[in-house]
Design a protein around this motif. Sequence first.
Motif, PDB file in Angstrom:
ATOM      1  N   SER A 100       0.828  -1.196   0.000  1.00 25.98           N
ATOM      2  CA  SER A 100       0.000   0.000   0.000  1.00 25.98           C
ATOM      3  C   SER A 100       0.866   1.251   0.000  1.00 25.98           C
ATOM      4  CB  SER A 100      -0.915   0.030   1.227  1.00 25.98           C
ATOM      5  OG  SER A 100      -1.800  -1.058   1.229  1.00 25.98           O
ATOM      6  N   ASP A 101       0.350   2.299  -0.590  1.00 25.79           N
ATOM      7  CA  ASP A 101       1.037   3.591  -0.581  1.00 25.79           C
ATOM      8  C   ASP A 101       0.272   4.523   0.359  1.00 25.79           C
ATOM      9  OD1 ASP A 101       2.742   5.654  -1.132  1.00 25.79           O
ATOM     10  OD2 ASP A 101       1.765   6.220  -3.010  1.00 25.79           O
ATOM     11  N   ILE A 102       0.540   4.403   1.646  1.00 22.43           N
ATOM     12  CA  ILE A 102      -0.135   5.212   2.659  1.00 22.43           C
ATOM     13  C   ILE A 102       0.648   6.504   2.846  1.00 22.43           C
ATOM     14  CG2 ILE A 102      -0.848   5.303   5.082  1.00 22.43           C
ATOM     15  CD1 ILE A 102      -1.139   2.238   4.914  1.00 22.43           C
ATOM     16  N   THR A 103       0.003   7.618   2.565  1.00 24.24           N
ATOM     17  CA  THR A 103       0.710   8.898   2.558  1.00 24.24           C
ATOM     18  C   THR A 103       0.286   9.852   3.667  1.00 24.24           C
ATOM     19  OG1 THR A 103      -0.916   9.788   0.986  1.00 24.24           O
ATOM     20  CG2 THR A 103       1.083   8.781   0.063  1.00 24.24           C
ATOM     21  N   LYS A 104      -0.801   9.528   4.379  1.00 20.97           N
ATOM     22  CA  LYS A 104      -1.278  10.429   5.422  1.00 20.97           C
ATOM     23  C   LYS A 104      -2.109   9.644   6.428  1.00 20.97           C
ATOM     24  CE  LYS A 104      -3.819  14.820   5.988  1.00 20.97           C
ATOM     25  NZ  LYS A 104      -4.537  15.912   5.281  1.00 20.97           N
ATOM     26  N   VAL A 105      -1.883   9.907   7.721  1.00 18.97           N
ATOM     27  CA  VAL A 105      -2.623   9.235   8.786  1.00 18.97           C
ATOM     28  C   VAL A 105      -2.971  10.258   9.859  1.00 18.97           C
ATOM     29  CG1 VAL A 105      -2.573   7.469  10.591  1.00 18.97           C
ATOM     30  CG2 VAL A 105      -1.448   7.025   8.394  1.00 18.97           C
ATOM     31  N   TRP A 106      -4.247  10.296  10.300  1.00 21.91           N
ATOM     32  CA  TRP A 106      -4.657  11.140  11.408  1.00 21.91           C
ATOM     33  C   TRP A 106      -5.853  10.516  12.102  1.00 21.91           C
ATOM     34  CZ3 TRP A 106      -5.915  11.783   6.424  1.00 21.91           C
ATOM     35  CH2 TRP A 106      -7.234  12.101   6.094  1.00 21.91           C
ATOM     36  N   LEU A 107      -6.184  11.021  13.283  1.00 23.54           N
ATOM     37  CA  LEU A 107      -7.241  10.436  14.107  1.00 23.54           C
ATOM     38  C   LEU A 107      -8.317  11.462  14.430  1.00 23.54           C
ATOM     39  CD1 LEU A 107      -4.978   8.538  16.644  1.00 23.54           C
ATOM     40  CD2 LEU A 107      -6.376   7.478  14.881  1.00 23.54           C
ATOM     41  N   THR A 108      -9.551  10.952  14.605  1.00 23.34           N
ATOM     42  CA  THR A 108     -10.668  11.766  15.074  1.00 23.34           C
ATOM     43  C   THR A 108     -11.461  10.935  16.077  1.00 23.34           C
ATOM     44  OG1 THR A 108     -12.155  11.015  13.307  1.00 23.34           O
ATOM     45  CG2 THR A 108     -10.831  12.996  12.869  1.00 23.34           C
ATOM     46  N   PRO A 109     -12.289  11.544  16.912  1.00 27.40           N
ATOM     47  CA  PRO A 109     -13.137  10.764  17.819  1.00 27.40           C
ATOM     48  C   PRO A 109     -14.103   9.885  17.035  1.00 27.40           C
ATOM     49  CG  PRO A 109     -13.030  13.062  18.501  1.00 27.40           C
ATOM     50  CD  PRO A 109     -12.400  12.995  17.147  1.00 27.40           C
ATOM     51  N   LEU A 110     -14.515   8.779  17.636  1.00 23.56           N
ATOM     52  CA  LEU A 110     -15.431   7.853  16.987  1.00 23.56           C
ATOM     53  C   LEU A 110     -16.818   8.467  16.881  1.00 23.56           C
ATOM     54  CD1 LEU A 110     -15.844   4.864  15.972  1.00 23.56           C
ATOM     55  CD2 LEU A 110     -16.664   4.370  18.293  1.00 23.56           C
ATOM     56  N   PRO A 111     -17.416   8.500  15.701  1.00 24.43           N
ATOM     57  CA  PRO A 111     -18.786   9.012  15.578  1.00 24.43           C
ATOM     58  C   PRO A 111     -19.780   8.060  16.219  1.00 24.43           C
ATOM     59  CG  PRO A 111     -18.065   8.075  13.498  1.00 24.43           C
ATOM     60  CD  PRO A 111     -16.861   8.082  14.400  1.00 24.43           C
ATOM     61  N   LYS A 112     -20.921   8.603  16.666  1.00 24.57           N
ATOM     62  CA  LYS A 112     -21.921   7.783  17.343  1.00 24.57           C
ATOM     63  C   LYS A 112     -22.612   6.810  16.392  1.00 24.57           C
ATOM     64  CE  LYS A 112     -22.909  11.126  20.998  1.00 24.57           C
ATOM     65  NZ  LYS A 112     -23.959  11.950  21.662  1.00 24.57           N
ATOM     66  N   ASN A 113     -22.563   7.078  15.101  1.00 23.98           N
ATOM     67  CA  ASN A 113     -23.290   6.242  14.137  1.00 23.98           C
ATOM     68  C   ASN A 113     -22.403   5.206  13.460  1.00 23.98           C
ATOM     69  OD1 ASN A 113     -21.764   8.022  12.640  1.00 23.98           O
ATOM     70  ND2 ASN A 113     -23.367   8.476  11.146  1.00 23.98           N
ATOM     71  N   SER A 114     -21.280   4.821  14.088  1.00 22.07           N
ATOM     72  CA  SER A 114     -20.414   3.798  13.511  1.00 22.07           C
ATOM     73  C   SER A 114     -21.192   2.515  13.290  1.00 22.07           C
ATOM     74  CB  SER A 114     -19.222   3.519  14.425  1.00 22.07           C
ATOM     75  OG  SER A 114     -18.493   2.390  13.976  1.00 22.07           O
ATOM     76  N   GLN A 115     -21.038   1.913  12.112  1.00 23.28           N
ATOM     77  CA  GLN A 115     -21.724   0.652  11.809  1.00 23.28           C
ATOM     78  C   GLN A 115     -20.918  -0.560  12.244  1.00 23.28           C
ATOM     79  OE1 GLN A 115     -21.959  -0.392   7.596  1.00 23.28           O
ATOM     80  NE2 GLN A 115     -20.387   1.138   7.111  1.00 23.28           N
ATOM     81  N   TRP A 116     -19.718  -0.355  12.774  1.00 26.20           N
ATOM     82  CA  TRP A 116     -18.856  -1.484  13.116  1.00 26.20           C
ATOM     83  C   TRP A 116     -18.635  -1.628  14.617  1.00 26.20           C
ATOM     84  CZ3 TRP A 116     -18.880  -4.134   8.954  1.00 26.20           C
ATOM     85  CH2 TRP A 116     -18.825  -3.520   7.702  1.00 26.20           C
ATOM     86  N   ILE A 117     -18.655  -0.518  15.334  1.00 28.40           N
ATOM     87  CA  ILE A 117     -18.356  -0.550  16.769  1.00 28.40           C
ATOM     88  C   ILE A 117     -19.382   0.281  17.525  1.00 28.40           C
ATOM     89  CG2 ILE A 117     -16.692   0.115  18.552  1.00 28.40           C
ATOM     90  CD1 ILE A 117     -14.466  -0.310  16.553  1.00 28.40           C
ATOM     91  N   LYS A 118     -19.906  -0.270  18.625  1.00 26.12           N
ATOM     92  CA  LYS A 118     -20.835   0.455  19.481  1.00 26.12           C
ATOM     93  C   LYS A 118     -20.293   0.443  20.914  1.00 26.12           C
ATOM     94  CE  LYS A 118     -23.868   1.178  16.233  1.00 26.12           C
ATOM     95  NZ  LYS A 118     -24.071   2.545  15.688  1.00 26.12           N
ATOM     96  N   PRO A 119     -19.888   1.602  21.440  1.00 28.17           N
ATOM     97  CA  PRO A 119     -19.384   1.656  22.823  1.00 28.17           C
ATOM     98  C   PRO A 119     -20.528   1.762  23.824  1.00 28.17           C
ATOM     99  CG  PRO A 119     -19.140   3.798  21.780  1.00 28.17           C
ATOM    100  CD  PRO A 119     -19.721   2.880  20.723  1.00 28.17           C
ATOM    101  N   TYR A 120     -20.343   1.131  24.989  1.00 24.31           N
ATOM    102  CA  TYR A 120     -21.339   1.154  26.052  1.00 24.31           C
ATOM    103  C   TYR A 120     -20.632   1.234  27.400  1.00 24.31           C
ATOM    104  CZ  TYR A 120     -24.430  -0.918  22.488  1.00 24.31           C
ATOM    105  OH  TYR A 120     -25.147  -1.178  21.355  1.00 24.31           O
ATOM    106  N   ARG A 121     -21.392   1.641  28.431  1.00 20.73           N
ATOM    107  CA  ARG A 121     -20.969   1.446  29.814  1.00 20.73           C
ATOM    108  C   ARG A 121     -21.977   0.503  30.449  1.00 20.73           C
ATOM    109  NH1 ARG A 121     -18.666   6.202  33.339  1.00 20.73           N
ATOM    110  NH2 ARG A 121     -16.924   5.603  31.985  1.00 20.73           N
ATOM    111  N   MET A 122     -21.537  -0.692  30.819  1.00 15.48           N
ATOM    112  CA  MET A 122     -22.423  -1.679  31.439  1.00 15.48           C
ATOM    113  C   MET A 122     -22.363  -1.547  32.952  1.00 15.48           C
ATOM    114  SD  MET A 122     -22.303  -5.852  31.236  1.00 15.48           S
ATOM    115  CE  MET A 122     -22.985  -5.956  29.572  1.00 15.48           C
TER     116      MET A 122
END
Length: 236
Positions: free
Chosen positions: A29-51
């Motif tokens: 792969s030719d990866i030229t840029k990487v950065w992070l943002t907070p996880l959006p609430k509408n992610s279709q792959w991950i759902k965070p909870y406090r049990m």
Amino acid sequence: MFKCCAALTLSRFRCSNLRFCCGNQLRLSDITKVWLTPLPKNSQWIKPYRMHYIENGRRKSRDIFKILDSVLVIVYNVSRKKLIYVRQFRPAVYHSITTGNSLQIQKGEVDLVKFPPELGFTLEPIAGVVDKDKSLADIAREEVCEECGYDVPTDCLEFVMNFRSGVGASSSTITMFYCEVCDAQKVSEGGGIENEVIQVVDLSINDARGLVQTGSTINSGSSTVIATLWFLCNKI
């Protein structure tokens, strides 16, 4: 053993040198840029909870996140006696390496000179998320075809076991299958679909043993270790 491979022949790319396949010599792969943002609430792959729960009369709470179940397939090519793995960039692995044991979100772009993207590449068995209304065997069959290019009938998929992807912050069920293929079942080069960037890697039995030998450090998940050990214990 060979019931799915009788009277079939076809040549394909092979690479059995573990160091060459897993190092940065192969540019996938030719990866030229990487950065992070907070996880959006509408992610279709991950759902965070406090049990919250009561245990032995005491109230407790734990932060967890829900992820989908998945299938994993150990693929062994009987024509060339090679295990089939896939190599790809895993953002979560790269993030873990670049941040160490910190929970802080990195600000700005990641320094790609200090942290080359090759650090985030893994070697894994064929696997995929259970996100379709199909049987687990059908999903596993599709993943084998899409990722490494072998057309495998579902009756050639041997159910091995179910296990958990984790038991701490997240936990999903991984259903593991085993199948034997031959060169003639190769219908494409694989590499994934849509925007997936996947490289097919063939490992000899000795190279597979090298993944799990004492003192090894592998840049992959526990499922890679489990699958490799199961094959070495039960099929060799």
